[in-house]
Design a protein around this motif. Structure first.
Motif, PDB file in Angstrom:
ATOM      1  N   ASN A 124      -3.086  14.880   5.472  1.00 58.49           N
ATOM      2  CA  ASN A 124      -3.890  13.898   4.694  1.00 58.49           C
ATOM      3  C   ASN A 124      -3.838  12.809   4.609  1.00 58.49           C
ATOM      4  O   ASN A 124      -4.997  11.666   5.644  1.00 58.49           O
ATOM      5  N   LEU A 125      -2.586  12.435   5.075  1.00 56.15           N
ATOM      6  CA  LEU A 125      -2.896  10.758   5.790  1.00 56.15           C
ATOM      7  C   LEU A 125      -2.949  10.794   6.956  1.00 56.15           C
ATOM      8  O   LEU A 125      -3.246   9.673   7.742  1.00 56.15           O
ATOM      9  N   LEU A 126      -2.361  11.443   7.839  1.00 56.02           N
ATOM     10  CA  LEU A 126      -2.385  11.190   9.253  1.00 56.02           C
ATOM     11  C   LEU A 126      -3.891  11.230   9.639  1.00 56.02           C
ATOM     12  O   LEU A 126      -4.347  11.045  10.649  1.00 56.02           O
ATOM     13  N   GLY A 127      -4.679  12.131   8.705  1.00 59.16           N
ATOM     14  CA  GLY A 127      -6.181  12.250   9.547  1.00 59.16           C
ATOM     15  C   GLY A 127      -6.329  13.438  10.694  1.00 59.16           C
ATOM     16  O   GLY A 127      -7.289  13.172  11.161  1.00 59.16           O
ATOM     17  N   VAL A 128      -5.126  14.565  10.057  1.00 57.40           N
ATOM     18  CA  VAL A 128      -4.818  15.380  11.716  1.00 57.40           C
ATOM     19  C   VAL A 128      -6.538  16.334  11.323  1.00 57.40           C
ATOM     20  O   VAL A 128      -7.105  16.583   9.853  1.00 57.40           O
TER      21      VAL A 128
ATOM     22  N   GLY B 152      -2.741  12.723  14.896  1.00 60.82           N
ATOM     23  CA  GLY B 152      -3.416  12.346  13.588  1.00 60.82           C
ATOM     24  C   GLY B 152      -3.776  10.771  13.227  1.00 60.82           C
ATOM     25  O   GLY B 152      -4.684  10.518  13.197  1.00 60.82           O
ATOM     26  N   ASP B 153      -2.332   9.734  13.888  1.00 62.16           N
ATOM     27  CA  ASP B 153      -2.876   8.522  12.995  1.00 62.16           C
ATOM     28  C   ASP B 153      -3.353   7.749  14.402  1.00 62.16           C
ATOM     29  O   ASP B 153      -2.935   7.382  15.344  1.00 62.16           O
TER      30      ASP B 153
ATOM     31  N   MET C 181     -11.629   6.788  11.660  1.00 59.73           N
ATOM     32  CA  MET C 181     -11.658   7.555  10.650  1.00 59.73           C
ATOM     33  C   MET C 181     -10.703   8.404  10.382  1.00 59.73           C
ATOM     34  O   MET C 181      -9.697   9.234  11.049  1.00 59.73           O
ATOM     35  N   LEU C 182     -10.255   8.489   8.728  1.00 59.91           N
ATOM     36  CA  LEU C 182      -9.853   9.074   8.752  1.00 59.91           C
ATOM     37  C   LEU C 182      -9.783  10.808   7.800  1.00 59.91           C
ATOM     38  O   LEU C 182     -10.474  10.257   6.245  1.00 59.91           O
ATOM     39  N   GLU C 183     -10.086  11.387   8.053  1.00 57.57           N
ATOM     40  CA  GLU C 183     -10.541  12.943   7.599  1.00 57.57           C
ATOM     41  C   GLU C 183      -9.773  13.608   7.139  1.00 57.57           C
ATOM     42  O   GLU C 183      -8.219  13.995   7.167  1.00 57.57           O
ATOM     43  N   ALA C 184     -10.268  14.673   6.351  1.00 54.37           N
ATOM     44  CA  ALA C 184     -10.108  15.129   4.877  1.00 54.37           C
ATOM     45  C   ALA C 184     -10.809  16.740   5.116  1.00 54.37           C
ATOM     46  O   ALA C 184     -11.848  16.241   4.291  1.00 54.37           O
TER      47      ALA C 184
ATOM     48  N   ASN D   5      -5.554  10.161  -2.084  1.00 53.11           N
ATOM     49  CA  ASN D   5      -4.424   9.866  -0.839  1.00 53.11           C
ATOM     50  C   ASN D   5      -5.169   8.309  -0.306  1.00 53.11           C
ATOM     51  O   ASN D   5      -4.240   7.755   0.488  1.00 53.11           O
TER      52      ASN D   5
ATOM     53  N   ARG E 136      -3.748   4.949   0.625  1.00 51.01           N
ATOM     54  CA  ARG E 136      -3.928   4.330   1.718  1.00 51.01           C
ATOM     55  C   ARG E 136      -4.856   2.682   2.106  1.00 51.01           C
ATOM     56  O   ARG E 136      -4.950   2.234   2.958  1.00 51.01           O
TER      57      ARG E 136
END
Lengths: 316, 326
Positions: free
Chosen positions: A280-284, B19-20, B60-63, B78, B82
């Motif tokens: 989640n924090l990685l934004g995968v 991801g980052d 964009m930080l997606e979930a 989360n 962050r």
């Protein structure tokens, strides 16, 4: 290396290694806020998984835990909500509703246990059926609608109450499995039910009790999830079953019965929560996240299986 | 064993790498939490938001919560941990999003809801949502006009979405309101609950066509359910083009690629379109404005539009489904 592989704490070590690798790479991962999130996220999952572990140790499986969570959520909300609840406005609404939810959960678990032992049906079929029945009943009761306006006293359980419930459940479950006759009967039943029966273990009663514990703890998790969302939902927890099984198996519980501990389960839950948290924090991307999660869980399960093989060879 | 550990470390590093993307000289990071990406509409919306954020040099930080409100709550927490600059949520429903908004309010992080408004509460947020009631009313009014071109009484059916979803309720109400003036000639003979589920929709419309073989007008509350209706109509030999005898006047809502194809092929009469371009731009602008301390109205309504065979060429470029390759 052989020592690490055969360690009872392999999953905890893997979780720590995963955290150590991710922390420098992901901003915010090692902050106190995120660590508090991580613990907060894993607590209700730990409660429901510990219940499932009781059934798995006894050689069964309870597929209906998520449906029990949903049904307890809506029945509790129907009792206590401030608009149409049977106890709307009554100061005793929240405690009575919590007791009612726990009672409903234990009763549903008891029914599962009776069906498995008395009807001699496979646990998979029984709990698959009850999963559909309980889930469908929850939807029918509410006509698919969420129920809000829950009492503030109940919603307040989402804070410190969650930690208290999880700690009490974990300690009580650990003590039961390690230091009680019921715990020994449970392992014996899961290892070899027929031999246990011949040896005087009340296998049917033990199995019914295991499912009742599973139902009760699913209800306790339902209380925590419902309080957190301030809403009774007929689809609450519908998607967490794979997390429950993954956490149990990663934590060293055997799907064939006879093996499992509370400490291992907590490590498994921590691993699953950590995985979710870091992805989640990685934004995968969504399109990668399930694959990544599956791969990591598979690797952990393979390591666990390798550890069991090494232990088996050592015994031989 | 050594190899196993090496693989784990390598996988973790690769994950971190893919991801980052928050490093660099961006104007900030926005957390975007979708309930699901399992329909074209959500994927188009996600891509639209990503494009709008990129345009403004925002990360964009997606979930994705995969339909689980609890997981979505954890994801929003989360984001807050962050310390993102803003949060965009597509909530699972109106009620469970309220505690998430409260958490964001407490942390002082602006939060914008996409497509679904929250239940009434003291929590502060901005919602960008299509005017589901009006778009549906206009669409069904067009369908009624088409159905009434034939003489005699007509029968209508609606496939309703999940009644826990406020948008589904607004679409159902828009349908009922549009047919009220025609109560003497159009009778609503079937209201089919689907919970946005294609299998339930197929079973429901099959039963409805069995009970009322002469249904003349069908409205689906989401184009997602059109394949179920097509299947049921085909099995009764009534999947016919506009203008053919016994054609069932058919309409939908969303404006996805299936609806676009059916419109161009002549099987669909009309669909109400949510203007994804407007919605995504307004959502990102709202979060940027809130972050800058500007006042933004609590609700930003997407007026949407109705697309039918008469205006297809003219408005298709604004229909998001026309740009989705099948």
């Amino acid at each position: 290396m052989r020592g690490l592989l055969t360690s009872r704490y392999l999953v905890a070590v893997l979780a720590a290694a995963c955290f150590a690798v991710c922390a420098p790479l992901i901003p915010g991962m090692a902050t106190s806020g995120n660590l508090s999130n991580l613990v907060w996220n894993m607590l209700p999952l730990a409660v429901v998984t510990i219940g499932e572990v009781f059934v798995l140790i006894a050689g069964g499986i309870d597929l209906s835990v998520t449906a029990i969570i949903a049904l307890c959520s809506v029945t509790g909300a129907l009792v206590m909500n401030g608009r149409t609840g049977y106890l709307a406005g009554n100061p005793a609404a929240a405690p009575v509703a919590v007791l009612f939810m726990l009672l409903v959960g234990a009763l549903l678990g008891f029914l599962n246990g009776c069906a498995v032992t008395r009807l001699r049906m496979p646990a998979f079929i029984v709990t698959l059926t009850t999963m559909m029945f309980f889930g469908g009943f929850a939807v029918w009761l509410t006509r698919s609608a969420n129920i809000d306006a829950l009492p503030p006293a109940f919603n307040g359980l989402a804070g410190f109450g969650t930690l208290t419930v999880a700690v009490v459940v974990a300690l009580a479950a650990h003590r039961t499995l390690r230091h009680s006759i019921f715990g020994r009967w449970l392992y014996a039943t899961g290892m070899n039910a027929r031999a246990s029966l011949v040896s005087g273990v009340p296998v049917h009663a033990v199995t019914i009790a295991a499912y009742s514990v599973s139902g009760l703890l699913a209800a306790a998790a339902s209380v925590l999830y419902t309080a957190r969302l301030e809403t009774g939902s007929p689809v609450l927890g519908q998607r967490i079953f794979l997390d429950v099984i993954a956490a149990a198996v990663i934590g060293g519980t055997s799907l064939f019965g006879g093996r499992g501990t509370v400490a291992g389960t907590l490590a498994g839950v921590l691993f699953v929560a950590l995985l979710d948290n870091s992805l989640n924090l990685l934004g995968v991307s969504f399109f990668l996240v399930f694959t990544a999660k599956g791969v990591v869980i598979l690797v952990a399960a393979l390591l666990d299986s390798a550890a069991q093989r090494v232990l088996g060879e050592a015994v031989e | 064993m050594r190899n196993n550990i090496a693989w784990i470390v390598l996988a973790a590093v690769m994950l971190a790498g893919c991801g980052d993307k928050t490093a660099g000289t961006s104007a900030g990071t926005i957390g975007v939490a979708f309930e699901t990406l399992q329909t074209e509409y959500w994927v188009a919306s996600r891509d639209g938001i990503a494009a709008e954020l990129k345009k403004r040099n925002l990360n964009m930080l997606e979930a994705i919560a995969d339909g689980d409100a609890n997981r979505q709550f954890e994801q929003v927490r989360n984001f807050i941990t962050r310390r993102v600059d803003g949060i965009i949520v597509v909530p699972k429903d109106a009620q469970t999003v309220v505690p998430m908004i409260r958490e964001a309010n407490r942390a002082g992080i602006p939060i914008v809801l996409f497509n679904r408004p929250p239940a009434k509460s003291d929590a502060r947020s901005v919602t960008v949502v299509a005017d589901n009631f009006s778009i549906t009313k206009d669409t069904v009014a067009y369908l009624a006009d088409q159905a009434l071109k034939a003489p005699g009484k007509r029968q209508a059916a609606i496939l309703i979405g999940d009644l826990g979803d406020i948008n589904a309720i607004a679409r159902r109400d828009g349908f009922e309101e549009a047919l009220k003036p025609h109560a003497g000639r159009i009778e609503i003979v079937s209201r089919i609950p689907t919970e946005w589920n294609q299998e339930k929709a197929l079973a429901g419309i099959t039963n409805a066509l069995q009970a009322h073989p002469s249904i003349d007008l069908i409205f689906v509350s989401s184009d997602l359910l059109l394949p179920s209706v097509v299947s049921a109509l085909k099995s009764r030999g009534r999947y016919l083009k506009v203008g053919e005898p016994s054609h069932v006047v058919l309409g939908g809502f969303d404006g996805d690629a299936t609806a676009y194809r059916m419109l161009t092929e002549g099987y669909l009469d009309a669909t109400g379109v949510q203007d994804v371009g407007f919605d995504t731009a307004a959502t990102v602008q709202a979060v940027v404005d809130l972050k800058a301390g500007k006042t933004v109205p609590e609700t930003l309504l997407d007026p949407g539009f109705v697309i039918h065979r008469g205006n297809l060429a003219q408005v298709a470029p604004r229909m998001w489904g026309a740009g989705v390759r099948k």
